[in-house]
Design a protein around this motif. Structure first.
Motif, PDB file in Angstrom:
ATOM      1  N   LEU A   1      -1.814  -3.963   9.001  1.00  0.00           N
ATOM      2  CA  LEU A   1      -2.800  -5.031   8.719  1.00  0.00           C
ATOM      3  C   LEU A   1      -3.984  -4.243   8.663  1.00  0.00           C
ATOM      4  CD1 LEU A   1      -1.808  -7.607  11.635  1.00  0.00           C
ATOM      5  CD2 LEU A   1      -1.186  -7.696   9.271  1.00  0.00           C
ATOM      6  N   LYS A   2      -4.561  -2.959   9.224  1.00  0.00           N
ATOM      7  CA  LYS A   2      -5.558  -2.354   9.026  1.00  0.00           C
ATOM      8  C   LYS A   2      -5.814  -1.807   7.451  1.00  0.00           C
ATOM      9  CE  LYS A   2      -9.359  -0.906  10.531  1.00  0.00           C
ATOM     10  NZ  LYS A   2     -10.335  -1.949  11.421  1.00  0.00           N
ATOM     11  N   ALA A   3      -4.602  -1.406   7.018  1.00  0.00           N
ATOM     12  CA  ALA A   3      -4.438  -1.097   5.673  1.00  0.00           C
ATOM     13  C   ALA A   3      -4.960  -2.493   4.630  1.00  0.00           C
ATOM     14  CB  ALA A   3      -3.331  -0.677   5.321  1.00  0.00           C
ATOM     15  N   PHE A   4      -4.487  -3.499   5.208  1.00  0.00           N
ATOM     16  CA  PHE A   4      -4.776  -4.748   4.026  1.00  0.00           C
ATOM     17  C   PHE A   4      -6.112  -5.002   4.352  1.00  0.00           C
ATOM     18  CE2 PHE A   4      -0.595  -7.090   5.336  1.00  0.00           C
ATOM     19  CZ  PHE A   4       0.048  -6.239   4.462  1.00  0.00           C
ATOM     20  N   GLU A   5      -6.716  -4.853   5.473  1.00  0.00           N
ATOM     21  CA  GLU A   5      -8.185  -5.019   5.617  1.00  0.00           C
ATOM     22  C   GLU A   5      -9.195  -4.108   4.874  1.00  0.00           C
ATOM     23  OE1 GLU A   5      -9.167  -5.092   9.900  1.00  0.00           O
ATOM     24  OE2 GLU A   5     -11.260  -4.109   9.365  1.00  0.00           O
TER      25      GLU A   5
ATOM     26  N   GLN B   1      -8.839  -4.716   0.928  1.00  0.00           N
ATOM     27  CA  GLN B   1      -9.517  -5.938   0.578  1.00  0.00           C
ATOM     28  C   GLN B   1     -11.321  -5.500   0.533  1.00  0.00           C
ATOM     29  OE1 GLN B   1      -7.923  -7.846  -0.660  1.00  0.00           O
ATOM     30  NE2 GLN B   1      -9.123  -9.537  -0.922  1.00  0.00           N
ATOM     31  N   LYS B   2     -11.524  -4.673   1.323  1.00  0.00           N
ATOM     32  CA  LYS B   2     -12.773  -4.206   1.467  1.00  0.00           C
ATOM     33  C   LYS B   2     -13.218  -3.577   0.215  1.00  0.00           C
ATOM     34  CE  LYS B   2     -15.806  -1.848   4.681  1.00  0.00           C
ATOM     35  NZ  LYS B   2     -15.657  -0.949   6.003  1.00  0.00           N
ATOM     36  N   LEU B   3     -12.335  -2.784  -0.358  1.00  0.00           N
ATOM     37  CA  LEU B   3     -12.444  -1.967  -1.745  1.00  0.00           C
ATOM     38  C   LEU B   3     -12.612  -2.679  -2.740  1.00  0.00           C
ATOM     39  CD1 LEU B   3     -10.286   1.298  -0.840  1.00  0.00           C
ATOM     40  CD2 LEU B   3     -12.803   1.130  -0.895  1.00  0.00           C
ATOM     41  N   ARG B   4     -11.661  -3.830  -2.903  1.00  0.00           N
ATOM     42  CA  ARG B   4     -11.330  -4.416  -3.803  1.00  0.00           C
ATOM     43  C   ARG B   4     -12.860  -5.522  -4.144  1.00  0.00           C
ATOM     44  NH1 ARG B   4      -5.252  -6.461  -1.971  1.00  0.00           N
ATOM     45  NH2 ARG B   4      -4.061  -5.007  -3.442  1.00  0.00           N
TER      46      ARG B   4
ATOM     47  N   PHE C   1      -4.846   3.630  -3.788  1.00  0.00           N
ATOM     48  CA  PHE C   1      -3.950   3.026  -2.945  1.00  0.00           C
ATOM     49  C   PHE C   1      -4.028   3.312  -1.518  1.00  0.00           C
ATOM     50  CE2 PHE C   1       0.445   1.749  -1.505  1.00  0.00           C
ATOM     51  CZ  PHE C   1       0.968   1.010  -2.711  1.00  0.00           C
ATOM     52  N   VAL C   2      -3.726   2.121  -0.812  1.00  0.00           N
ATOM     53  CA  VAL C   2      -4.163   2.191   0.750  1.00  0.00           C
ATOM     54  C   VAL C   2      -2.815   2.149   1.555  1.00  0.00           C
ATOM     55  CG1 VAL C   2      -5.239   1.369   2.553  1.00  0.00           C
ATOM     56  CG2 VAL C   2      -6.394   1.168   0.324  1.00  0.00           C
ATOM     57  N   ALA C   3      -2.618   3.497   2.177  1.00  0.00           N
ATOM     58  CA  ALA C   3      -1.106   3.474   2.684  1.00  0.00           C
ATOM     59  C   ALA C   3      -1.309   3.652   4.126  1.00  0.00           C
ATOM     60  CB  ALA C   3      -0.563   4.761   2.224  1.00  0.00           C
ATOM     61  N   PRO C   4      -0.611   2.655   5.066  1.00  0.00           N
ATOM     62  CA  PRO C   4      -0.788   3.097   6.428  1.00  0.00           C
ATOM     63  C   PRO C   4       0.351   4.203   6.974  1.00  0.00           C
ATOM     64  CG  PRO C   4       0.675   0.836   5.769  1.00  0.00           C
ATOM     65  CD  PRO C   4      -0.022   1.440   4.690  1.00  0.00           C
TER      66      PRO C   4
ATOM     67  N   ASP D   1       0.286  -1.090   0.261  1.00  0.00           N
ATOM     68  CA  ASP D   1       1.529  -1.475   0.620  1.00  0.00           C
ATOM     69  C   ASP D   1       1.644  -2.760   1.247  1.00  0.00           C
ATOM     70  OD1 ASP D   1       4.327  -0.645   0.692  1.00  0.00           O
ATOM     71  OD2 ASP D   1       3.792  -0.483   2.847  1.00  0.00           O
ATOM     72  N   VAL D   2       2.321  -3.483   0.618  1.00  0.00           N
ATOM     73  CA  VAL D   2       2.666  -4.941   1.321  1.00  0.00           C
ATOM     74  C   VAL D   2       4.177  -5.186   1.570  1.00  0.00           C
ATOM     75  CG1 VAL D   2       0.837  -6.273   0.190  1.00  0.00           C
ATOM     76  CG2 VAL D   2       2.840  -5.929  -1.152  1.00  0.00           C
ATOM     77  N   VAL D   3       4.821  -4.052   1.393  1.00  0.00           N
ATOM     78  CA  VAL D   3       6.613  -4.226   1.357  1.00  0.00           C
ATOM     79  C   VAL D   3       7.007  -3.596   2.789  1.00  0.00           C
ATOM     80  CG1 VAL D   3       7.034  -5.136  -0.857  1.00  0.00           C
ATOM     81  CG2 VAL D   3       7.119  -2.884  -0.209  1.00  0.00           C
TER      82      VAL D   3
END
Ligand code: HAM
Length: 430
Positions: free
Chosen positions: A349-353, A356-359, A339-342, A368-370
């Protein structure tokens, strides 16, 4: 107003779906090892596909309706007839036998009870063209192979041949309709009801007695000799018995000997012509039949060539019930382990990036998108059974790093962002 699920249907939640997928994948693998390829047919078909052989009476047992264009349609109650329809259009020129398998839901308008649903799933196969004791034996062996690989115990494979009962009934000159009624009662396994029914019909007593004797004959292959002696005068029934003997020889060659010869199997569907078999799991109560199949001739009836075929279908829901009842733990892998957590919202946004790199490297990852606070993210990740949380903080990121928290022992480690996928992969492998 709370809207209810329709009667006889179920919702499957995460754990159950994972277990079902695992079982599905085991069966799929075995079918493919035996040379079967998957097909899919529509959920609804023309109503006539099911009434042509079984008659209008079957309409009481299925979901049928008219669409807006006035066409009579039905939700499929099984898949053998749809496969036969498809074969005529798509496969008649393909070298035989054609071996195909399917997994899909079926619908029957039944009185719901334990193990009996209005929507249920069948995992089945059809070997079209090339009827032989060898193909019948191979298919029965494959069914057993699936159940053995699933770890199911105490299942019983009962094998019979409809030709024996049918030919004895044919010799009595009673109408086909009466014959079907008798087979229906035999299928229910109700010997008492059969006795009462036979009492009132115009049939010679010898045949009545013979029928009652035959349907109670069950045992190992040695009963074939006894059957032979009691049906001696009926040539066609003897041919069917000979087929059964040949089937058993092939089963032995395939290394399968754990069967029961059972001449009382009549099968509920009307299209079977010879070998039939059913698999039972004692302990499942009235719905103990987890599989049914046999040899049939449907393709000619639907306007195709005369090819005899063999197939069977597992009642997938009943296989699941049987495994659960025997407490077979069906291995389920957690899908997401990271799980990536900011740490703060500015790192969202860095967490999203990073996620995605891991996926993209094939690591099942959630992020966490919420916009939850870190504490909430950690407790959410914990409740999901996540192994590692990647903490994304501004100070680490400036140095090209992230912190990885092991959720099992609480240890934290700072790693290079550049090699994050490799580092996490090696952690997951340990
Ligand atoms: P069937 O015996 O009618 O055969 O169904 C196959 C299996 O589906 C049964 O053995 C049972 O486990 C399961 N089943 C049937 N009805 C229900 C229900 N209402 N709820 C849950 N499970 C159910 C056939 O359908 C044939 N098409 C099999 C076949 C394939 N024969 C030749 N090829």
């Amino acid at each position: 107003m709370e809207i209810q699920r329709p009667r006889g249907t179920r919702d499957f939640l995460f754990k159950e779906m994972k277990e079902r997928k695992n079982v599905e994948s085991t069966i799929r693998q075995i079918f493919e090892i035996y040379g079967y390829n998957e097909i899919k047919t529509p959920i609804f078909e023309e109503l006539s596909l099911f009434t042509t052989k079984s008659g209008e009476g079957i309409k009481d047992q299925i979901y049928h309706f008219q669409d807006k264009g006035g066409r009579d349609l039905a939700l499929r109650p099984e898949l053998t007839a749809p496969v036969a329809r498809m074969y005529i259009k798509e496969f008649q020129k393909t070298p035989k036998p054609v071996k195909m398998y399917y997994f899909g839901s079926c619908f029957r308008y039944e009185r719901p009870q334990k193990g009996r649903w209005r929507q249920f799933w069948q995992f089945g196969c059809e070997l079209i063209g090339g009827k032989s004791p060898g193909s019948e034996a191979e298919i029965i062996t494959m069914a057993a192979h699936c159940l053995e690989d699933l770890g199911l115990q105490n299942f019983e494979i009962h094998i019979g041949n409809l030709g024996i009962l049918r030919n004895i009934l044919n010799d009595t000159n009673i109408s086909e309709d009466l014959q079907d009624q008798i087979m229906g009662i035999i299928d229910k396994g109700d010997v008492k009801e059969l006795k009462t029914f036979l009492k009132d019909i115009d049939m010679d007593n010898d045949s009545k007695e013979l029928l009652q004797k035959l349907i109670e004959m069950k045992g190992d292959s040695s009963i074939i000799k006894n059957v032979e002696s009691i049906i001696n005068c009926n040539k066609h029934a003897c041919n069917a018995l000979f087929e059964l003997e040949e089937l058993i020889k092939s089963l032995t060659a395939f290394g399968f000997s754990n069967y029961v010869v059972n001449l009382g199997i009549a099968r509920g569907l009307d299209y079977y012509t010879g070998t039939v078999f059913e698999i039972y799991v004692p302990g499942l109560g009235a719905q103990k039949q987890i599989c049914g199949g046999g040899t049939y001739n449907l393709i000619e009836l639907f306007g195709g060539e005369n090819v005899e075929s063999t197939g069977f279908a597992f009642g997938f829901d009943r296989v699941m019930d049987a495994l659960n009842k025997q407490k077979k733990s069906i291995e389920i892998e957690k899908s997401v382990k990271v799980f990536v957590a900011p740490i703060k919202s500015d790192m969202k946004l860095k967490a999203f990036e990073i996620a995605q790199k891991l996926r993209k490297k094939g690591i099942p990852t959630d992020v966490d998108v919420v916009g939850k606070k870190l504490k909430k993210i950690l407790s959410y990740a914990d409740s999901m059974g996540i192994n590692y949380v990647v903490l994304v903080g501004a100070r680490d990121i400036e140095k090209g790093k992230v912190t990885v928290k092991n959720m099992i022992n609480g240890e934290q480690e700072i790693i290079d962002l550049e090699n994050i996928a490799d580092s996490i992969k090696s952690k997951l492998m340990n």
